[in-house]
Design an enzyme around this catalytic site. Sequence first.
Site, PDB file in Angstrom:
ATOM      1  N   GLU A 247      38.524  38.446  44.621  1.00 14.04           N
ATOM      2  CA  GLU A 247      37.199  38.694  44.061  1.00 14.04           C
ATOM      3  C   GLU A 247      37.231  40.116  43.528  1.00 14.04           C
ATOM      4  O   GLU A 247      37.201  41.075  44.300  1.00 14.04           O
ATOM      5  CB  GLU A 247      36.143  38.500  45.166  1.00 14.04           C
ATOM      6  CG  GLU A 247      34.800  38.071  44.655  1.00 14.04           C
ATOM      7  CD  GLU A 247      33.914  39.238  44.331  1.00 14.04           C
ATOM      8  OE1 GLU A 247      34.157  39.887  43.286  1.00 14.04           O
ATOM      9  OE2 GLU A 247      33.001  39.503  45.110  1.00 14.04           O
ATOM     10  N   CYS A 281      29.784  44.465  42.562  1.00 17.93           N
ATOM     11  CA  CYS A 281      30.678  43.923  41.532  1.00 17.93           C
ATOM     12  C   CYS A 281      29.922  43.097  40.508  1.00 17.93           C
ATOM     13  O   CYS A 281      30.323  43.025  39.362  1.00 17.93           O
ATOM     14  CB  CYS A 281      31.795  43.117  42.171  1.00 17.93           C
ATOM     15  SG  CYS A 281      31.199  41.875  43.315  1.00 17.93           S
TER      16      CYS A 281
HETATM   17  P1  NAD Z   1      40.280  51.215  45.151  1.00 21.66           P
HETATM   18  O1  NAD Z   1      40.583  50.230  44.112  1.00 21.66           O
HETATM   19  O2  NAD Z   1      41.366  52.147  45.580  1.00 21.66           O
HETATM   20  O3  NAD Z   1      39.763  50.488  46.490  1.00 21.66           O
HETATM   21  C1  NAD Z   1      38.899  49.403  46.492  1.00 21.66           C
HETATM   22  C2  NAD Z   1      39.064  48.716  47.847  1.00 21.66           C
HETATM   23  O4  NAD Z   1      40.379  48.191  47.927  1.00 21.66           O
HETATM   24  C3  NAD Z   1      38.963  49.687  49.023  1.00 21.66           C
HETATM   25  O5  NAD Z   1      38.287  49.046  50.074  1.00 21.66           O
HETATM   26  C4  NAD Z   1      40.404  49.975  49.422  1.00 21.66           C
HETATM   27  O6  NAD Z   1      40.542  50.235  50.801  1.00 21.66           O
HETATM   28  C5  NAD Z   1      41.095  48.707  49.043  1.00 21.66           C
HETATM   29  N1  NAD Z   1      42.474  48.925  48.623  1.00 21.66           N
HETATM   30  C6  NAD Z   1      42.931  49.841  47.752  1.00 21.66           C
HETATM   31  N2  NAD Z   1      44.264  49.721  47.588  1.00 21.66           N
HETATM   32  C7  NAD Z   1      44.657  48.696  48.385  1.00 21.66           C
HETATM   33  C8  NAD Z   1      45.900  48.077  48.641  1.00 21.66           C
HETATM   34  N3  NAD Z   1      47.023  48.448  48.020  1.00 21.66           N
HETATM   35  N4  NAD Z   1      45.932  47.061  49.526  1.00 21.66           N
HETATM   36  C9  NAD Z   1      44.815  46.629  50.127  1.00 21.66           C
HETATM   37  N5  NAD Z   1      43.601  47.166  49.917  1.00 21.66           N
HETATM   38  C10 NAD Z   1      43.518  48.186  49.049  1.00 21.66           C
HETATM   39  O7  NAD Z   1      39.128  52.102  44.655  1.00 21.66           O
HETATM   40  P2  NAD Z   1      37.842  52.739  45.295  1.00 21.66           P
HETATM   41  O8  NAD Z   1      37.746  54.132  44.774  1.00 21.66           O
HETATM   42  O9  NAD Z   1      37.681  52.553  46.753  1.00 21.66           O
HETATM   43  O10 NAD Z   1      36.773  51.858  44.568  1.00 21.66           O
HETATM   44  C11 NAD Z   1      36.696  51.978  43.171  1.00 21.66           C
HETATM   45  C12 NAD Z   1      36.833  50.711  42.452  1.00 21.66           C
HETATM   46  O11 NAD Z   1      37.061  49.591  43.288  1.00 21.66           O
HETATM   47  C13 NAD Z   1      35.531  50.435  41.754  1.00 21.66           C
HETATM   48  O12 NAD Z   1      35.549  51.009  40.490  1.00 21.66           O
HETATM   49  C14 NAD Z   1      35.468  48.957  41.689  1.00 21.66           C
HETATM   50  O13 NAD Z   1      36.102  48.545  40.505  1.00 21.66           O
HETATM   51  C15 NAD Z   1      36.332  48.489  42.811  1.00 21.66           C
HETATM   52  N6  NAD Z   1      35.556  47.916  43.915  1.00 21.66           N
HETATM   53  C16 NAD Z   1      35.151  46.640  43.769  1.00 21.66           C
HETATM   54  C17 NAD Z   1      34.418  46.052  44.761  1.00 21.66           C
HETATM   55  C18 NAD Z   1      33.935  44.634  44.616  1.00 21.66           C
HETATM   56  O14 NAD Z   1      33.001  44.250  45.294  1.00 21.66           O
HETATM   57  N7  NAD Z   1      34.589  43.805  43.783  1.00 21.66           N
HETATM   58  C19 NAD Z   1      34.103  46.767  45.906  1.00 21.66           C
HETATM   59  C20 NAD Z   1      34.549  48.084  46.037  1.00 21.66           C
HETATM   60  C21 NAD Z   1      35.297  48.654  45.025  1.00 21.66           C
END
Ligand code: NAD
Length: 479
Positions: A247, A281
């Site tokens: 998702e 999202c």
């Molecule tokens: P991010 O992409 O680094 O992290 C998003 C989430 O993914 C965090 O909970 C993080 O712990 C997890 N994550 C990151 N790298 C991972 C990996 N290699 N393996 C497993 N989990 C991992 O970025 P962020 O700064 O925390 O959030 C920014 C972006 O993330 C936002 O711009 C948005 O696009 C996206 N986001 C989407 C949702 C959603 O509901 N779809 C929720 C939170 C963040």
Amino acid sequence: MSDSINYKLFINGAWRVGNNGADLPLLNPATERAIGRVAVASVPDLDDVLTSAQASLLQWSNTSAEERGALLVRAAQILKGKIDTAAAALSMEQGKTLAEAKGEYARAVEMLEWNGTHAAKTSAPYPIDERRVVVPEPIGVVAAFTPWNYPAVLNARKLGASIAAGCSVILKAAEETPSAGVYIIEALQEAGLPRGVVNLVFGNPPMISEHLLASPVVRAVSFTGSTPVGKQLAKIAAGNLQRCVLELGGHSPVVVFEDADLSKAAWAISEYKFECAGQSCNAPSRILVARSIYKEFLTKLVRAAEKIRVGAPDDPETDMGPMANGRRIDAMERLTKDAVDRGAKLETGGTRIDRAGYYWPPTILTNVHPESKVLCEEPFGPILTVAAFDTIEEAIAEANDTEYGLASYFFTESPEIQKRMVRSLVAGAISMNHLKGVSADAPNAGVKQSGYGYEGGVEGIRAFQNLKLVNGLKAASVA
Ligand code: NAD
């Protein structure tokens, strides 16, 4: 455990610190101050988690679906009794208002309950014909990764569906919002969940996902987060052919036609968009308005956005709290500056609020150049762009002109336009004359770069099952 602000790992039925004693600071985004510590899992902890999840699987998958369902329903009731305390912790870690946090926990309760009441039905064998039967079976150990924006709902949704299916789960919850995982697991434990069926870890996300997915013990991956990370996990999962439910991001349009109820549309967009400071999202991010009503609608939308009271999450007068972390403020600054540098007009908001905490005001941009970053990247914050369109063809083309396909919205009373929009919008979910998020009882998934694999509804439980086809058997003999 939940009395303390030092959050631990949950491995094989016990709360404990990581093998090497490492931890991370937990910040309050409303003050930027540390409010606790979160234990970090190292490789030996992850190996323990894999052993624990695998060991509990046999017993859990052989527990009747009725019992599994009843346990989830009991856990939902227990969680319901703890909403006030759990919501206060969530609000302090995430920045959403107390009212939003309570609302989120009410939905988390629903997620557990719905999956509980549908466990038996979705696990029952069903006939294809006189001599063939399909037997749903748990897929195995599930690795679930949840983000920080809606941690209670997303933890409950992933845990509820996999527990209902008869799987054991390793949950890697967001380090920024650890309490939701803890409260939900405590409720499951109190409801009688056997040791090892659910495990909780925090730490270095890439290290944890790589280590867990490298193990053939894990049979399914469920991730909510950004598109780049989702793709990375799908690549790693290919190594062991683990099933993925992804998702991912969104960049959702709202199309407002000239016959729409403009006040209703402006208030509905503003209310939904600025929930959780726009960090959802499926929050709308691009508003497309029929040119004949553009000015009138823009005035209403700006007025609605300016009525949003931004402030401390625990102040009952607050409509919108701070953003969840400093990374989101940096992103808002970068996206706004880029758009303005390319000629956009700031109708309201646009600069960080001058106080401690990650506060960004509701922001509306018009005259946005098509190559602006705010139109290409998922904004994931309280920024809206507004543009005019002349024809329905133009509106549809603009609405679909994104790599994402999570949600789309439109406002019109015309049945012909409604029919055409439903057919033409490329998105996993469409809402008409209102804006609505995910629910426990309906399947939801993105299309295009927004991911694949359903969460919610019967399909959400099926995502964690194998359907075994048995030839030569009557349904009654396996029921
Ligand atoms: P991010 O992409 O680094 O992290 C998003 C989430 O993914 C965090 O909970 C993080 O712990 C997890 N994550 C990151 N790298 C991972 C990996 N290699 N393996 C497993 N989990 C991992 O970025 P962020 O700064 O925390 O959030 C920014 C972006 O993330 C936002 O711009 C948005 O696009 C996206 N986001 C989407 C949702 C959603 O509901 N779809 C929720 C939170 C963040």
